[in-house]
Design a protein around this motif. Structure first.
Motif, PDB file in Angstrom:
ATOM      1  N   ASN A  22       5.120  13.773  42.551  1.00 29.53           N
ATOM      2  CA  ASN A  22       5.690  14.366  43.900  1.00 29.53           C
ATOM      3  C   ASN A  22       6.583  13.551  44.633  1.00 29.53           C
ATOM      4  O   ASN A  22       6.093  12.289  44.777  1.00 29.53           O
ATOM      5  CB  ASN A  22       4.648  15.029  44.613  1.00 29.53           C
ATOM      6  CG  ASN A  22       4.008  16.302  43.783  1.00 29.53           C
ATOM      7  OD1 ASN A  22       4.674  17.039  42.892  1.00 29.53           O
ATOM      8  ND2 ASN A  22       2.695  16.350  44.093  1.00 29.53           N
ATOM      9  N   GLY A  23       7.667  13.957  44.968  1.00 29.13           N
ATOM     10  CA  GLY A  23       8.724  13.407  45.800  1.00 29.13           C
ATOM     11  C   GLY A  23       9.968  13.143  45.310  1.00 29.13           C
ATOM     12  O   GLY A  23      10.308  13.683  44.123  1.00 29.13           O
ATOM     13  N   THR A  24      10.849  12.549  46.189  1.00 33.68           N
ATOM     14  CA  THR A  24      12.242  12.456  45.667  1.00 33.68           C
ATOM     15  C   THR A  24      12.799  10.819  45.516  1.00 33.68           C
ATOM     16  O   THR A  24      12.338  10.110  46.471  1.00 33.68           O
ATOM     17  CB  THR A  24      13.186  13.006  46.790  1.00 33.68           C
ATOM     18  OG1 THR A  24      12.914  14.465  46.959  1.00 33.68           O
ATOM     19  CG2 THR A  24      14.819  12.764  46.516  1.00 33.68           C
ATOM     20  N   GLY A  54       4.245  20.012  37.040  1.00 36.79           N
ATOM     21  CA  GLY A  54       5.211  20.177  38.174  1.00 36.79           C
ATOM     22  C   GLY A  54       6.707  20.552  37.510  1.00 36.79           C
ATOM     23  O   GLY A  54       7.088  20.902  36.397  1.00 36.79           O
ATOM     24  N   SER A  55       7.543  20.386  38.839  1.00 34.39           N
ATOM     25  CA  SER A  55       8.819  20.818  38.579  1.00 34.39           C
ATOM     26  C   SER A  55       9.713  19.615  38.663  1.00 34.39           C
ATOM     27  O   SER A  55       9.569  19.069  39.870  1.00 34.39           O
ATOM     28  CB  SER A  55       9.180  22.192  39.336  1.00 34.39           C
ATOM     29  OG  SER A  55      10.501  22.302  39.361  1.00 34.39           O
ATOM     30  N   HIS A  56      10.554  19.078  37.852  1.00 40.45           N
ATOM     31  CA  HIS A  56      11.351  17.891  37.991  1.00 40.45           C
ATOM     32  C   HIS A  56      12.685  18.202  38.030  1.00 40.45           C
ATOM     33  O   HIS A  56      13.607  18.589  36.972  1.00 40.45           O
ATOM     34  CB  HIS A  56      10.906  16.873  36.725  1.00 40.45           C
ATOM     35  CG  HIS A  56       9.388  16.712  36.492  1.00 40.45           C
ATOM     36  ND1 HIS A  56       9.208  15.300  37.040  1.00 40.45           N
ATOM     37  CD2 HIS A  56       8.399  17.161  36.222  1.00 40.45           C
ATOM     38  CE1 HIS A  56       7.796  15.267  36.797  1.00 40.45           C
ATOM     39  NE2 HIS A  56       7.477  16.635  36.219  1.00 40.45           N
ATOM     40  N   ALA A  57      13.287  18.529  39.218  1.00 42.24           N
ATOM     41  CA  ALA A  57      14.601  18.848  39.354  1.00 42.24           C
ATOM     42  C   ALA A  57      15.464  17.475  39.499  1.00 42.24           C
ATOM     43  O   ALA A  57      15.312  16.663  40.146  1.00 42.24           O
ATOM     44  CB  ALA A  57      14.760  19.576  40.900  1.00 42.24           C
ATOM     45  N   ILE A  58      16.559  17.296  38.668  1.00 49.04           N
ATOM     46  CA  ILE A  58      17.436  16.086  38.654  1.00 49.04           C
ATOM     47  C   ILE A  58      18.720  16.926  39.037  1.00 49.04           C
ATOM     48  O   ILE A  58      19.213  17.807  38.350  1.00 49.04           O
ATOM     49  CB  ILE A  58      17.586  15.838  37.294  1.00 49.04           C
ATOM     50  CG1 ILE A  58      16.364  15.608  36.586  1.00 49.04           C
ATOM     51  CG2 ILE A  58      18.633  14.489  37.093  1.00 49.04           C
ATOM     52  CD1 ILE A  58      15.529  14.436  37.432  1.00 49.04           C
ATOM     53  N   THR A  59      19.325  16.061  40.072  1.00 45.62           N
ATOM     54  CA  THR A  59      20.859  16.903  40.688  1.00 45.62           C
ATOM     55  C   THR A  59      21.680  15.277  40.707  1.00 45.62           C
ATOM     56  O   THR A  59      21.098  14.322  40.444  1.00 45.62           O
ATOM     57  CB  THR A  59      20.434  17.275  42.142  1.00 45.62           C
ATOM     58  OG1 THR A  59      19.956  16.128  42.884  1.00 45.62           O
ATOM     59  CG2 THR A  59      19.939  18.273  42.154  1.00 45.62           C
ATOM     60  N   LEU A  60      22.809  15.759  40.746  1.00 53.81           N
ATOM     61  CA  LEU A  60      24.097  14.762  40.734  1.00 53.81           C
ATOM     62  C   LEU A  60      24.543  14.742  41.951  1.00 53.81           C
ATOM     63  O   LEU A  60      25.123  15.521  42.499  1.00 53.81           O
ATOM     64  CB  LEU A  60      25.049  14.922  39.595  1.00 53.81           C
ATOM     65  CG  LEU A  60      26.175  13.907  39.388  1.00 53.81           C
ATOM     66  CD1 LEU A  60      25.509  12.582  39.124  1.00 53.81           C
ATOM     67  CD2 LEU A  60      27.092  14.359  38.257  1.00 53.81           C
ATOM     68  N   ALA A 106      22.084   9.693  40.048  1.00 55.14           N
ATOM     69  CA  ALA A 106      21.291  10.969  39.995  1.00 55.14           C
ATOM     70  C   ALA A 106      19.983  10.698  40.929  1.00 55.14           C
ATOM     71  O   ALA A 106      19.616   9.903  41.344  1.00 55.14           O
ATOM     72  CB  ALA A 106      20.606  10.623  38.645  1.00 55.14           C
ATOM     73  N   VAL A 107      19.467  12.089  41.322  1.00 59.53           N
ATOM     74  CA  VAL A 107      18.379  12.045  42.085  1.00 59.53           C
ATOM     75  C   VAL A 107      17.408  12.855  41.371  1.00 59.53           C
ATOM     76  O   VAL A 107      17.658  14.092  40.876  1.00 59.53           O
ATOM     77  CB  VAL A 107      18.718  12.730  43.411  1.00 59.53           C
ATOM     78  CG1 VAL A 107      17.619  12.956  44.538  1.00 59.53           C
ATOM     79  CG2 VAL A 107      19.755  12.116  44.071  1.00 59.53           C
ATOM     80  N   SER A 108      16.046  12.412  41.608  1.00 67.85           N
ATOM     81  CA  SER A 108      14.825  13.170  40.987  1.00 67.85           C
ATOM     82  C   SER A 108      14.068  13.568  42.100  1.00 67.85           C
ATOM     83  O   SER A 108      13.624  12.856  42.868  1.00 67.85           O
ATOM     84  CB  SER A 108      14.159  12.354  40.173  1.00 67.85           C
ATOM     85  OG  SER A 108      12.966  13.041  39.845  1.00 67.85           O
ATOM     86  N   THR A 109      13.840  14.934  41.844  1.00 68.33           N
ATOM     87  CA  THR A 109      12.902  15.625  43.148  1.00 68.33           C
ATOM     88  C   THR A 109      11.626  16.413  42.483  1.00 68.33           C
ATOM     89  O   THR A 109      11.993  17.138  41.534  1.00 68.33           O
ATOM     90  CB  THR A 109      13.605  16.396  43.970  1.00 68.33           C
ATOM     91  OG1 THR A 109      14.573  15.897  44.600  1.00 68.33           O
ATOM     92  CG2 THR A 109      12.618  17.268  44.925  1.00 68.33           C
ATOM     93  N   VAL A 110      10.673  15.950  42.450  1.00 68.77           N
ATOM     94  CA  VAL A 110       9.395  16.350  41.786  1.00 68.77           C
ATOM     95  C   VAL A 110       8.423  17.218  42.736  1.00 68.77           C
ATOM     96  O   VAL A 110       8.177  16.601  44.013  1.00 68.77           O
ATOM     97  CB  VAL A 110       8.708  15.271  41.215  1.00 68.77           C
ATOM     98  CG1 VAL A 110       7.433  15.932  40.312  1.00 68.77           C
ATOM     99  CG2 VAL A 110       9.500  14.712  39.960  1.00 68.77           C
ATOM    100  N   SER A 111       7.906  18.381  42.294  1.00 70.48           N
ATOM    101  CA  SER A 111       7.085  19.050  43.278  1.00 70.48           C
ATOM    102  C   SER A 111       6.137  19.531  42.347  1.00 70.48           C
ATOM    103  O   SER A 111       6.251  20.013  41.075  1.00 70.48           O
ATOM    104  CB  SER A 111       7.963  20.459  43.926  1.00 70.48           C
ATOM    105  OG  SER A 111       8.244  20.988  43.139  1.00 70.48           O
TER     106      SER A 111
END
Length: 136
Positions: A22-24, A54-60, A106-111
């Motif tokens: 969890n976290g960004t 978990g859900s691992h959202a990767i954004t640019l 890239a940014v990783s946001t896990v929840s």
């Protein structure tokens, strides 16, 4: 010079391979003008290993000055930034960048993770104004 992808593209790590919970996490900046190559194109490549939960959202994200960052608009992407779960792990995701900013990351946001999963991301920069592209 014989046409070669090696002369036209360079991969740079933004998110090192790591177990993510969890976290960004903001990835390392990739300068599309590194070594005065002035890359005119870029692609986000996300590599997922085993995701246990978990859900691992990767954004640019993009920036003009390497200081003020914003998420790249959907209109400036080819494909969609992935959200990876345990049912879509052990894959490679590719997202093209059509924008005109100099810096990307890239940014990783896990929840919702207890044990998380392994994810990394790199940015492939290519089609430099000057060839061959520098590999130093």
């Amino acid at each position: 010079m014989k046409p070669s992808l090696y002369n036209l593209a360079r991969a740079k790590i933004s998110l090192a391979t790591a177990l993510r919970t969890n976290g960004t996490v903001n990835g390392t900046t990739v300068d599309l003008h590194e070594n005065k190559d002035s890359s005119r194109s870029a692609m986000l490549i996300v590599l997922s290993g085993t995701i246990t939960d978990g859900s691992h959202a990767i954004t640019l994200q993009e920036s003009d000055n390497n200081s003020a960052w914003s998420t790249v608009a959907a209109a400036d992407l080819q494909g969609s930034a992935p959200t990876i779960t345990d049912t879509a792990d052990d894959r490679i995701y590719e997202v093209g960048y059509l924008g005109a900013k100099r810096y990307l990351r890239a940014v990783s946001t896990v929840s919702g993770a207890t044990t998380g999963g392994t994810v990394s991301a790199l940015i492939l920069r290519g089609f430099p104004r000057r060839t061959p592209i520098s590999h130093t």
